[in-house]
Every structure is written in structure tokens, then in C-alpha cells.
Design a protein around this motif. Structure first.
Motif, PDB file in Angstrom:
ATOM      1  N   UNK A   1      -2.767  -6.731   1.334  1.00 19.21           N
ATOM      2  CA  UNK A   1      -1.597  -5.956   0.936  1.00 19.21           C
ATOM      3  C   UNK A   1      -0.837  -5.545   2.191  1.00 19.21           C
ATOM      4  N   UNK A   2       0.373  -5.100   1.997  1.00 19.01           N
ATOM      5  CA  UNK A   2       1.206  -4.635   3.111  1.00 19.01           C
ATOM      6  C   UNK A   2       0.916  -3.164   3.340  1.00 19.01           C
ATOM      7  N   UNK A   3       0.529  -2.814   4.584  1.00 22.52           N
ATOM      8  CA  UNK A   3       0.278  -1.403   4.870  1.00 22.52           C
ATOM      9  C   UNK A   3       1.299  -0.886   5.877  1.00 22.52           C
ATOM     10  N   UNK A   4       1.099   0.325   6.343  1.00 23.25           N
ATOM     11  CA  UNK A   4       2.074   0.974   7.201  1.00 23.25           C
ATOM     12  C   UNK A   4       2.349   0.235   8.494  1.00 23.25           C
ATOM     13  N   UNK A   5       1.278  -0.342   9.094  1.00 22.70           N
ATOM     14  CA  UNK A   5       1.483  -1.014  10.383  1.00 22.70           C
ATOM     15  C   UNK A   5       2.349  -2.267  10.246  1.00 22.70           C
ATOM     16  N   UNK A   6       2.287  -2.904   9.080  1.00 21.09           N
ATOM     17  CA  UNK A   6       3.138  -4.084   8.864  1.00 21.09           C
ATOM     18  C   UNK A   6       4.599  -3.688   8.733  1.00 21.09           C
TER      19      UNK A   6
ATOM     20  N   UNK B   1      -3.341 -12.168   7.400  1.00 22.84           N
ATOM     21  CA  UNK B   1      -4.310 -12.400   6.333  1.00 22.84           C
ATOM     22  C   UNK B   1      -4.732 -11.111   5.634  1.00 22.84           C
ATOM     23  N   UNK B   2      -3.805 -10.170   5.542  1.00 17.78           N
ATOM     24  CA  UNK B   2      -4.077  -8.927   4.819  1.00 17.78           C
ATOM     25  C   UNK B   2      -3.875  -9.144   3.332  1.00 17.78           C
TER      26      UNK B   2
ATOM     27  N   UNK C   1       5.708 -10.889   5.178  1.00 11.02           N
ATOM     28  CA  UNK C   1       5.448 -12.050   6.030  1.00 11.02           C
ATOM     29  C   UNK C   1       4.399 -11.725   7.089  1.00 11.02           C
ATOM     30  N   UNK C   2       4.578 -10.584   7.753  1.00  9.35           N
ATOM     31  CA  UNK C   2       3.630 -10.229   8.811  1.00  9.35           C
ATOM     32  C   UNK C   2       2.257  -9.896   8.235  1.00  9.35           C
TER      33      UNK C   2
ATOM     34  N   UNK D   1       0.850  -1.187   0.000  1.00 14.43           N
ATOM     35  CA  UNK D   1       0.000   0.000   0.000  1.00 14.43           C
ATOM     36  C   UNK D   1       0.887   1.240   0.000  1.00 14.43           C
ATOM     37  N   UNK D   2       0.359   2.335  -0.512  1.00 17.02           N
ATOM     38  CA  UNK D   2       1.165   3.559  -0.582  1.00 17.02           C
ATOM     39  C   UNK D   2       1.599   4.045   0.795  1.00 17.02           C
TER      40      UNK D   2
END
Length: 807
Positions: free
Chosen positions: A536-541, A533-534, A527-528, A490-491
Motif C-alpha cells: 500500500x502507499x504510506x506516508x513516505x511514498x 514492492x509495498x 508508482x513509487x 494507508x491512512x
């Protein structure tokens, strides 16, 4: 100064919240996730200098313009080098094939032949076919009726001439009343009497004169026999010569037509024509090898000495050393293990009668031969670890030839029979990838280095943090995620990666070009994200991945913090103490860097020994740290001893440090604690200090500012934030701040503070709450009650005490 004045100073020197961390606004990205982006062609990000140097170095065709790619690991230097070389190599011509052939004049020096790409294999097959055809023609010729007839004519002529000689001998014997008889066991001669053989009894009845006459005739006959045998032997020798010449002529005539097409096909290659001519004559001379049967081979005991038919036929083959038939463009060889043989080629051996023997067919190519006409890429570390390789590589580049040799064969325990192949002309561009240390080392110790490697391709560790590079960072994330099968980012996640990149280089206006660290974060964040089960990868990851990285590697820092909490390592974070201050240091393990506070203390007293560095006396102080302490002496002397010497003795040390100390980042801290001790003014223990100082009292920037601030913050947090604690940093280091969100939030809430200092006077006021007073009035006096006035008063007292003691 009063409380209002102190608050005013702290407010002026406090670093604004917006300067503690620079965050990228994810709304500046024109995409939701990286899946929305088009795939970007491979390109280097933020390495314009390296790109220009690489393009120049690969394009220039003059000799000795080899390249040395220098820079730290993880900047993409190897990947970019391989991509750049592959790209330009595709536009180059395919180089020639290289073959080794037998040298019929000097077998120990095999000859090299160069042919256009793909023609080497054609030449090899033609020579193989030629050998088969030669054997077939020989067998056909030497078994033909015409050959046997011509051979019989030569033999019959010999027999006729031999019979003529015997006839003459027999006639001579008859004239001497002797008869000659040829038997399988030899030549018998006996006297005649009245035309009949003379019997022994009859011979004894003859007179002495008659017997002597017979003996004289016998002697003449024996001489004639010897003469005849000698002439026959000469005829036999001539017969052998005639037969040998006839057989060679037959052999030559039978295969002449086989060589003519080859001579025509390679008429533009003088060395091949010379080779074919030598080949032709050697085959004619050695025709008997082609006629030997397998049974003859097995029964011939001489094979062990002179070699079998198969071994003999090796000389009539072609060793295709380099075959570029399937090559597209110039060859590119990345040799990861540049040993002597892997780089220069080698000569293999086979056992024979207790020795090791070889020939041209056992010559094997190395990377230099395979990359000839193209590009050879090497790693400097591996290259310089190999014995002899660097010097021989230089020799090859200087001479323009590569020699295949077994340089260590003289150290073998088994006798060997060696060869020395003809050297191959070398047309190659060598690209070495290495560190700054190895580049500087070679520059310093090897005079030939810059002559041979004239192009330096330097990879930087940072690039500007602008919109273009941030977007390229997003494209890099997309490409890597798709290449490695990661989730799209994610952006907001990409924005966090941009911020993380700035933190890596400790520069708000820069980004890291060490993409190895970035890719590690991408893999772990994905990985996280998958674990949660997201989609996309966002800021918290990203934040979770960074936190997990820290947690895996912060064992050492947690142990030290625990010892500080227990009081094992004594660090005060509240109250005021004279001659004591908290300095900040950066420690590191193999995979972690962290900051810790260190108590620095000073004692000052009357004397002439100056400032004694206890750590230096204990051999725990490095050269740069010693320099920092000498600067303190220069500052104090410049401020307080322009007209008289300072009768000062002082001791200063880092408490509870048991390993080497180096660097000058604590020099301002040491000056503060000396001023505190001299002025007898206590220092606020809730403020930690970092920064170097010059002789004018100006604060200079240091490294590791984020780790130092965060290290002291965590100690204060664990003990309880009072709202009075904080860190003083050089004002130049504000541009390096990329602090953790937790620290920024504490500062925002007023629980912790960051101050930026430009001069020692600002710092001492903040630490003590007392006016520095570092500017003298028109009478040359410091303001009464100021720190500098108190220090000067102390020096006056010391001076007077020293005078009294001297009297």
C-alpha cells in the motif's frame, strides 16, 4: 536596547513551532487503508455553492436560464457538470424525432416534421414502403388488360372522329369534282372529269373558263383539307389530354388505397396530412418516372438535364435528421469541437454538370439538433475561437429556432445551388464551462450574455479543512485509486495528502478543490510504492512523490541559488549593513514556483525630489509596486512632516534585477531600508523580510509566504545556519504557513527563526536591535536614541542644510 531586551522582543515575535505547519492526525481516520472503505457515490467535495446553483439551473424550466460554469481548471467542474446533467437528464422525457421532407410547392425550402421518439424511423420506413408499393401498383395498373381496353376505347373514339372528318372532306371534294387520297407521305388531291381523274393532256384541251373553274374548285378543296387537318390536330391535342387525364386517374385510383392507412395513422398531424396530399398529387403527375425501365434510363439523354429516376425518387424519401428511438431520457451532448457546422448542422452537396447541387436529403444535424429537448455542454474557450458561432448561438436561443444554413457558401469558388430548410423549434438548455476571465469578458462586452445565461455556477478553489471534508478526501482517494488501478493508500498517506492539499492553497484551515493536482500526486506516489514492492502507499511514498516532483521542476531555482552561492548574485546572510536589506520575491516557471532573496538598497540625502524608484525610472516597475513606494512617502510625511516639508531625496532599488518588478509585498522592506539609511543604523543581513505596509505603518499580508521562507532558508542552509537567521512575515500570514518539514525542524532546533510582525516599529527593532521609539512624549519628542528619534534628527539636519542653501 540591551541583549536581554532584544532577546525578549525576538521571543515575543517568534512564531510558535505548532503554527509553522498544521498536520493531520492519521489516527482520526477510522480505517487502516482505503481498501477498508466502502466505495462512495460520485459527489462533489467542498462545492456547496456550485451544487446548489447547478441544481437550480438544471431544474428551472423557464427560457433563458442557461448556465455558465465558472472556475479554474482542475476543480472538477467538467466532471461534475457532466455527472449532474446526466443525472437529471435521465428523469426527463425523451424528446421528439425530427425529419426533413421534400417541399413539393417550393423545393428550395424543405419542410420539417416532428414525431414522438422512435416514430420518426417508423414514418421514414412507411414512406419508403409506400414508394415501393406505388411503383408496383403503377406497373401492375398500366400493364393490365383492363387499362389497355379503356385506353383503346379513347384511341378508337379519336380514330372514329378523325375518319368522320375525312369522310366529310372527301364528300366535299367529290362535290367539287375532286378526289382526295391519303398516303403515308401526305394528302393528294386531283380533279375528276366525268368521274375519272383528269389527265394533263385533257386539261390543256379544256377551255379557259373550264380551267378557271377547276382552279377555283382546287382552292376550295385545299381550304377544306387545311380545315380538316386543323380539326384533326385539335382532336389529337384532346386525345393527349384525355389520355393524360385517363392515365392520371388510373394512377390515382391505383394508389388511393395505399395512402388511406397513412392518412388515418397521422390524422393528428396536420403537417403530415398536408405533406401526404402533396406527395400523392406529385406522384400522380410524375407517374411516368415509375414506368421507365433501366434501358430507357440509359438511353434517355435528358436524364443529364432533368435528373435520373433515382435522383427524382429522392423527393419521395424522408431525411430522419434526429432519431431518439434508443434515447433514455433527455439527450446530453458534450461538443468538444463547436465549429459552425458541428453546432448548427450543415447542408452537403454533390457535383452535377460543373456545379454543386443539393436537396433536403443532404441536410445533416449538428449538436443543437441532436441535443434539442435536452442539454448541450460547451467549453467557452473552444466556443469563442470559432467565427460567427457565438452570435448565431445567441440568435438561436433568443428566437427559439435553429436554422441550418451554409453561411460560407457564398465564398465558394464553385457555383452552388442552395436550399433553406424550415427552421426547427429549439427547446434546449446550454451549459458553458469557462474561466473567470471569459465570464467577466462576456459580461462586460455582451449585453445579451446575462439575459441568456442567468445562472452562474461558480467553483471555488478551496474548502474548509474540517473532519467531514477530510473524510471525503479519503473517499476520493479510494475511488480514484480503484478507478485507475493504484495501490490502496494507508491512512498515514491520506493524512499527508490532506496536508499537501492545505499547502496547495497556503491556508492551514482550508483544503484545495483542484483535484487535478491531488490525482497527480496519487499516481506518482503509487508508482513509487509499487517500485518499492509495498502493498500500500504510506506516508513516505507521498513525501517521495512530492520530492520527486520538486526535483523535476526546480532547475531554475537551483541555478539562481548556485549564482547566489558563487556571489554572482550578491546576497548577504550575515553581518549588519546600513541602507541594505534582504527582500523576498516569488518567481515562477511553467510548472514551478519558488522564492529567492533580493538585495534592496537605499541612499538618502538632502534635496526636494522625494523618493526616486530607480526601477520605475528604468521602466522595470509595475503599477502596484509604484503604489507601494507612494505609500512610503505617505508614512514618512505623516510621521515626520506634519508641520514642515521634508527636504528629502532618496533612491531605492532592487539590486541585480533585470526584469519587471511588481506587487507591494516588498513595501515594508523598502520602508525598513529607508529608515535604516535615514537613522544611519545598520540592519541585520541574516533576516529577510516580506510584507506590505499601509500609511499607518501597519504590516499587511502577502502571498507566497511559504515559498519565500523556504527560498531564504535554503540559501542560509547552503552557507551554514548561524542560529541568528530567519524571516519576518506579516502576523496575518501565520495562518498560511505550511512549511516544509526541514524548515520546521531547523526552527525547532533554534537554527532558523520565523517572526510575525504587526507594525513597522516591531520590525525595525528586530532588524536593528535598536528601540523603535515610534510614540512621541507629551512634548512631541521621540525617545532619545530610538530609531524614530534618529530619523527625525536627520530630517532636522536636512532641513537646516536646506535653509542655509536657500539663503
Amino acid at each position: 536596547m540591551n541583549m536581554e531586551e532584544y532577546k525578549n522582543i525576538t521571543s515575543i515575535l517568534r512564531v510558535p513551532i505548532g503554527s509553522l505547519r498544521r498536520e493531520f492526525d492519521s489516527s482520526n481516520f477510522p480505517f487502516e487503508t482505503t481498501a477498508d472503505l466502502d466505495k462512495m457515490a460520485k459527489e462533489m467535495i467542498g462545492q456547496q455553492r456550485a451544487e446548489r446553483a447547478m441544481e437550480f439551473g438544471l431544474s428551472v424550466e423557464q427560457l433563458d436560464y442557461n448556465l455558465f460554469v465558472v472556475g479554474p481548471s482542475g476543480t472538477g467542474r467538467k466532471t461534475y457538470t457532466l455527472d449532474s446533467v446526466d443525472k437529471i437528464a435521465k428523469t426527463r422525457e425523451v424528446p421528439n424525432d425530427w425529419c426533413y421532407v421534400f417541399n413539393f410547392d417550393n423545393p428550395d425550402h424543405p419542410l420539417v416534421i416532428s414525431l414522438p421518439a422512435g416514430e420518426g424511423q417508423v414514418f421514414q420506413r412507411k414512406i419508403e414502403t409506400l414508394l415501393i408499393d406505388i411503383e408496383r401498383e403503377f406497373r401492375s395498373t398500366f400493364s393490365s388488360e383492363e387499362y389497355e381496353k379503356k385506353k383503346q376505347v379513347i384511341i378508337d373514339q379519336f380514330r372514329d372522329e378523325t375518319e368522320d372528318l375525312w369522310d366529310l372532306a372527301e364528300d366535299f371534294a367529290n362535290e367539287q369534282q375532286y378526289n382526295l387520297e391519303r398516303t403515308p407521305t401526305g394528302i393528294n388531291s386531283y380533279p375528276l372529269y366525268n368521274g375519272k381523274p383528269l389527265e394533263r393532256k385533257k386539261y390543256e384541251q379544256l377551255s379557259v373558263e373550264a380551267q378557271e373553274q377547276i382552279a377555283a374548285c382546287e382552292k376550295l378543296v385545299d381550304g377544306k383539307i387545311r380545315e380538316t387537318l386543323h380539326q384533326i390536330r385539335k382532336l389529337e391535342e384532346q386525345l393527349q389530354k384525355n389520355l393524360e387525364q385517363f392515365m392520371r386517374e388510373s394512377a390515382a385510383n391505383s394508389i388511393e388505397a395505399l395512402f388511406q392507412p397513412l392518412r388515418e395513422a397521422y390524422q393528428d398531424y396536420p403537417n403530415i396530412l398536408t405533406y401526404l396530399e402533396a406527395y400523392f398529387h406529385d406522384v400522380v403527375v410524375s407517374f411516368s418516372f415509375f414506368l421507365a425501365s433501366e434501358e430507357d434510363e440509359q438511353n434517355n439523354i435528358m436524364n443529364a438535364l432533368i435528373g435520373s429516376k433515382e435522383q427524382h425518387f429522392h423527393r419521395y424519401t424522408v431525411n430522419l435528421l434526429v432519431n431518439n428511438k434508443h434515447q433514455k431520457g433527455a439527450p446530453v451532448i458534450y461538443e468538444t469541437n463547436p465549429t459552425f457546422y458541428n453546432l448548427f448542422g450543415k447542408i452537403e452537396y454533390r457535383g452535377s454538370l460543373g456545379s454543386w447541387v443539393t436537396d433536403f436529403s443532404y441536410i445533416k444535424p449538428g449538436a443543437l439538433q441532436l441535443a434539442n429537448g435536452g442539454y448541450l455542454i460547451l467549453q467557452a474557450t473552444e466556443l469563442l475561437q470559432q467565427p460567427y458561432v457565438w452570435s448565431l448561438l445567441k440568435r438561436s436561443l433568443q428566437t427559439g429556432y435553429v436554422q441550418i444554413e451554409n453561411s460560407l457558401e457564398d465564398r465558394g469558388m464553385v457555383p452552388t445551388s442552395g436550399i433553406k430548410p424550415e427552421p426547427i423549434p429549439l427547446n434546449i438548455k446550454v451549459i458553458i464551462i469557462g474561466s473567470y476571465y471569459l465570464y467577466d469578458l462576456l459580461s462586460a462586452v455582451d449585453d445579451d450574455f446575462h439575459k441568456l445565461f442567468k445562472v452562474k455556477v461558480e467553483f471555488d478553489t478551496v474548502m474548509d479543512r474540517n473532519s467531514e471534508n477530510c473524510y471525503k478526501m479519503a473517499m476520493f482517494v479510494k475511488n480514484y485509486a480503484e478507478q485507475e488501478g493504484l495501490l490502496p493508500f494507508h491512512r498515514q498517506a491520506v493524512a499527508k495528502i490532506v496536508d499537501y492539499s492545505s499547502r496547495l492553497v497556503e491556508e492551514q484551515s482550508k483544503l484545495s478543490t483542484r483535484f487535478q493536482d491531488i490525482t497527480k500526486l496519487l499516481v506518482e506516489a503509487s508508482y513509487w510504492a509499487k517500485k518499492s514492492e509495498a502493498e500500500s502507499v504510506d506516508g513516505r511514498h507521498i513525501e517521495q512523490a512530492i520530492a520527486e516532483q520538486i526535483q523535476r521542476t526546480n532547475h531554475a531555482s537551483e541555478q539562481i541559488r548556485e549564482m547566489i552561492q558563487k556571489g554572482t548574485i550578491m546576497v548577504d546572510t550575515e553581518g549588519f549593513r546600513t541602507g541594505q536589506i534582504n527582500g523576498l520575491a516569488v518567481l515562477g516557471t511553467r510548472d514551478s514556483v519558488f522564492g529567492i532573496p533580493t538585495k534592496i538598497t537605499a541612499q538618502t540625502f538632502v534635496g526636494k525630489s522625494g523618493i526616486m524608484n530607480i526601477d520605475r525610472e528604468a521602466s522595470l516597475s509595475g503599477q502596484i509596486h509604484n503604489k507601494g513606494l507612494m505609500i512610503l512617502t505617505g508614512f514618512l510625511s505623516g510621521e515626520f512632516a506634519k508641520n514642515r516639508p521634508i527636504p528629502l531625496s532618496a533612491s531605492i532599488t532592487f539590486e541585480q534585477t533585470y526584469s519587471a518588478i511588481d506587487g507591494d509585498s516588498a513595501s515594508s522592506t523598502e520602508l525598513y531600508v529607508l529608515l535604516s539609511s535615514l537613522a544611519e543604523v545598520p540592519i541585520n543581513q541574516g533576516i529577510a523580510v516580506t510584507g506590505s505596509v499601509n500609511q499607518w505603518g501597519e504590516i499587511q499580508p502577502i502571498g507566497g509566504v511559504n515559498e519565500k521562507i523556504e527560498g531564504f532558508f535554503h540559501i542560509c542552509k547552503e552557507r551554514g545556519l548561524t542560529g541568528e537567521q530567519g524571516v519576518m512575515i506579516p502576523k496575518q500570514n501565520v495562518a498560511n504557513l505550511m512549511l516544509d518539514h526541514e524548515v520546521v525542524e531547523a526552527v525547532n532546533q533554534g537554527k532558523f527563526h520565523i517572526w510575525a510582525i504587526g507594525h513597522i516599529a516591531e520590525g525595525i527593532e528586530l532588524l536593528t536591535g535598536v528601540v523603535a521609539g515610534n510614540i512621541r512624549d507629551e512634548f512631541g519628542q521621540y525617545p532619545a536614541g530610538s530609531i524614530f528619534a534618529k530619523v527625525e534628527d536627520r530630517f532636522n539636519t536636512m532641513y537646516e542644510a536646506a535653509k542655509i542653501e536657500k539663503q
